[in-house]
Scaffold this motif. Sequence first.
Motif, short mmCIF file in Angstrom:
data_model
loop_
_atom_site.label_atom_id
_atom_site.label_comp_id
_atom_site.label_asym_id
_atom_site.label_seq_id
_atom_site.Cartn_x
_atom_site.Cartn_y
_atom_site.Cartn_z
N ILE A 27 -56.17 1.96 -124.17
CA ILE A 27 -55.41 2.12 -125.43
C ILE A 27 -54.90 0.74 -125.81
N THR A 28 -54.75 0.50 -127.09
CA THR A 28 -54.20 -0.79 -127.49
C THR A 28 -52.68 -0.76 -127.37
N ALA A 29 -52.10 -1.94 -127.20
CA ALA A 29 -50.65 -2.10 -127.30
C ALA A 29 -50.42 -3.54 -127.73
N TYR A 30 -49.28 -3.80 -128.32
CA TYR A 30 -49.05 -5.12 -128.92
C TYR A 30 -47.67 -5.68 -128.57
N ASP A 31 -46.83 -4.83 -127.95
CA ASP A 31 -45.45 -5.27 -127.71
C ASP A 31 -44.89 -4.66 -126.43
N ILE A 46 -54.98 -1.59 -120.90
CA ILE A 46 -54.35 -1.89 -122.20
C ILE A 46 -55.16 -2.98 -122.87
N LEU A 47 -55.53 -2.72 -124.11
CA LEU A 47 -56.20 -3.74 -124.91
C LEU A 47 -55.19 -4.30 -125.91
N VAL A 48 -54.91 -5.60 -125.79
CA VAL A 48 -54.11 -6.25 -126.83
C VAL A 48 -55.13 -6.65 -127.90
N GLY A 49 -55.34 -5.73 -128.82
CA GLY A 49 -56.41 -5.89 -129.80
C GLY A 49 -55.97 -6.77 -130.96
N ASP A 50 -56.95 -7.39 -131.61
CA ASP A 50 -56.58 -8.14 -132.82
C ASP A 50 -56.40 -7.17 -133.99
N SER A 51 -56.53 -5.86 -133.73
CA SER A 51 -56.09 -4.84 -134.69
C SER A 51 -54.59 -5.01 -134.93
N LEU A 52 -53.95 -5.84 -134.13
CA LEU A 52 -52.60 -6.36 -134.39
C LEU A 52 -52.45 -6.73 -135.87
N THR A 88 -57.19 -8.98 -123.49
CA THR A 88 -56.67 -9.48 -124.77
C THR A 88 -57.83 -10.01 -125.62
N ASP A 89 -57.79 -9.62 -126.89
CA ASP A 89 -58.84 -10.05 -127.83
C ASP A 89 -58.76 -11.53 -128.14
N MET A 90 -59.93 -12.18 -128.18
CA MET A 90 -60.01 -13.53 -128.73
C MET A 90 -60.13 -13.35 -130.25
N VAL A 118 -60.52 -11.21 -121.20
CA VAL A 118 -60.55 -11.38 -122.65
C VAL A 118 -61.71 -10.56 -123.22
N LYS A 119 -61.60 -10.25 -124.51
CA LYS A 119 -62.69 -9.54 -125.19
C LYS A 119 -63.14 -10.37 -126.38
N LEU A 120 -64.44 -10.43 -126.58
CA LEU A 120 -64.95 -11.07 -127.80
C LEU A 120 -66.08 -10.25 -128.39
N LEU A 186 -68.15 -3.16 -121.85
CA LEU A 186 -68.60 -3.31 -123.23
C LEU A 186 -67.97 -2.24 -124.11
N VAL A 187 -67.28 -2.67 -125.15
CA VAL A 187 -66.75 -1.72 -126.15
C VAL A 187 -67.84 -1.48 -127.19
N LEU A 188 -68.07 -0.21 -127.51
CA LEU A 188 -69.03 0.17 -128.55
C LEU A 188 -68.25 0.85 -129.67
N GLY A 209 -66.04 3.63 -125.64
CA GLY A 209 -66.37 3.96 -127.02
C GLY A 209 -65.15 4.12 -127.91
N ILE A 210 -65.35 3.76 -129.17
CA ILE A 210 -64.37 4.09 -130.22
C ILE A 210 -65.23 4.47 -131.42
N GLY A 211 -65.27 5.76 -131.71
CA GLY A 211 -66.20 6.23 -132.73
C GLY A 211 -67.64 6.10 -132.26
N LEU A 221 -58.55 4.08 -128.17
CA LEU A 221 -58.02 4.29 -129.52
C LEU A 221 -56.90 3.29 -129.76
N VAL A 222 -56.66 3.04 -131.04
CA VAL A 222 -55.56 2.16 -131.44
C VAL A 222 -54.26 2.96 -131.39
N TYR A 223 -53.30 2.43 -130.65
CA TYR A 223 -52.00 3.08 -130.40
C TYR A 223 -51.39 3.69 -131.68
O1 KIV Z 1 -58.70 -4.79 -131.93
C1 KIV Z 1 -58.87 -3.66 -131.48
O2 KIV Z 1 -57.98 -2.80 -131.45
C2 KIV Z 1 -60.19 -3.33 -130.94
C3 KIV Z 1 -60.46 -1.88 -130.67
C4 KIV Z 1 -60.67 -1.17 -131.94
C5 KIV Z 1 -61.59 -1.69 -129.73
O3 KIV Z 1 -61.00 -4.18 -130.76
#
Ligand code: KIV
Length: 275
Positions: A27-31, A46-52, A88-90, A118-120, A186-188, A209-211, A221-223
């Motif tokens: 799951i994403t988290a940002y804080d 925890i994915l610190v996504g750039d969906s931030l 954490t997303d690059m 990291v994720k790219l 790998l995220v799809l 997977g996400i979708g 999923l995004v938090y």
């Molecule tokens: O930034 C993000 O939250 C993501 C997910 C949607 C996988 O990359």
Amino acid sequence: MTVSANKVLGPSSFARMKKKEQKITMITAYDYPGAKSVSQTGVEIILVGDSLGNVILGYDGTIGVTMDDMVVHSAAVRRGAPYKYVITDMPYMSYHISMEETKRNAARLVLEGKANAVKLEGGSQSRIDAIREIVDIEIPVCGHLGLTPQSVLRFGGYKVQGKGESAAEILEREALAVQEAGAFMLVLEAIPEELAKKVTRMLDIPTIGIGAGRYCDGQVLVYHDMLGHSNMKPKFVKQYANLDEIIVQGISDFDREVKDGTFPSEEYIYYPTGE
Ligand code: KIV
């Protein structure tokens, strides 16, 4: 569910989970508070996504999120979840210009952002080279294929990817290249279920997977989307709570009580003794 705080997982645990057909949850988290909540659950990653950019900063996408943003938020997440595996997303343009900059940025996310990996995004030759080089400096990398939001300008919008035979073949080739370059996961995102199933079976590394349907090795999923605290409601998001409703109700109750004098009542005031 409350999980033992000192069971720290890593890439080999996730590979084992895939082998044993145990699903992985991300799951994403940002804080800090978000991460603290996730740390009290069985979620593995925890994915610190750039969906931030979308859910915290109010941008209309991920482009514009900076390395400094990612470092600050990643470190906050680590403080809230000291024992979770954090990826954490690059952000856009942090791995596009030169290999030296790419490696320096990946290292910052680990050293300052306290990420485990990291994720790219992407599977072109330059992205594959970036994965290989980052892995070579001992930083685990998670890949991301399909609807990669940093490519929105090229895609012309947020559209399902991997449709049709040739697009599917390209994605399969890229998935193999991501694995071969040394990625551990790998995220799809937003691809047909059948394609995600084929890629998941083809790879030794876990797919998240996400979708991307039911057959991935795990789901993310995004938090804010899954807790009803964002403006986004893509088809693949199941909403598990409605935070917006709870928050607006709480703030409205406070506003009303201030105005009608109900708050602060006696229990919320200090006496001359300091009590
Ligand atoms: O930034 C993000 O939250 C993501 C997910 C949607 C996988 O990359």
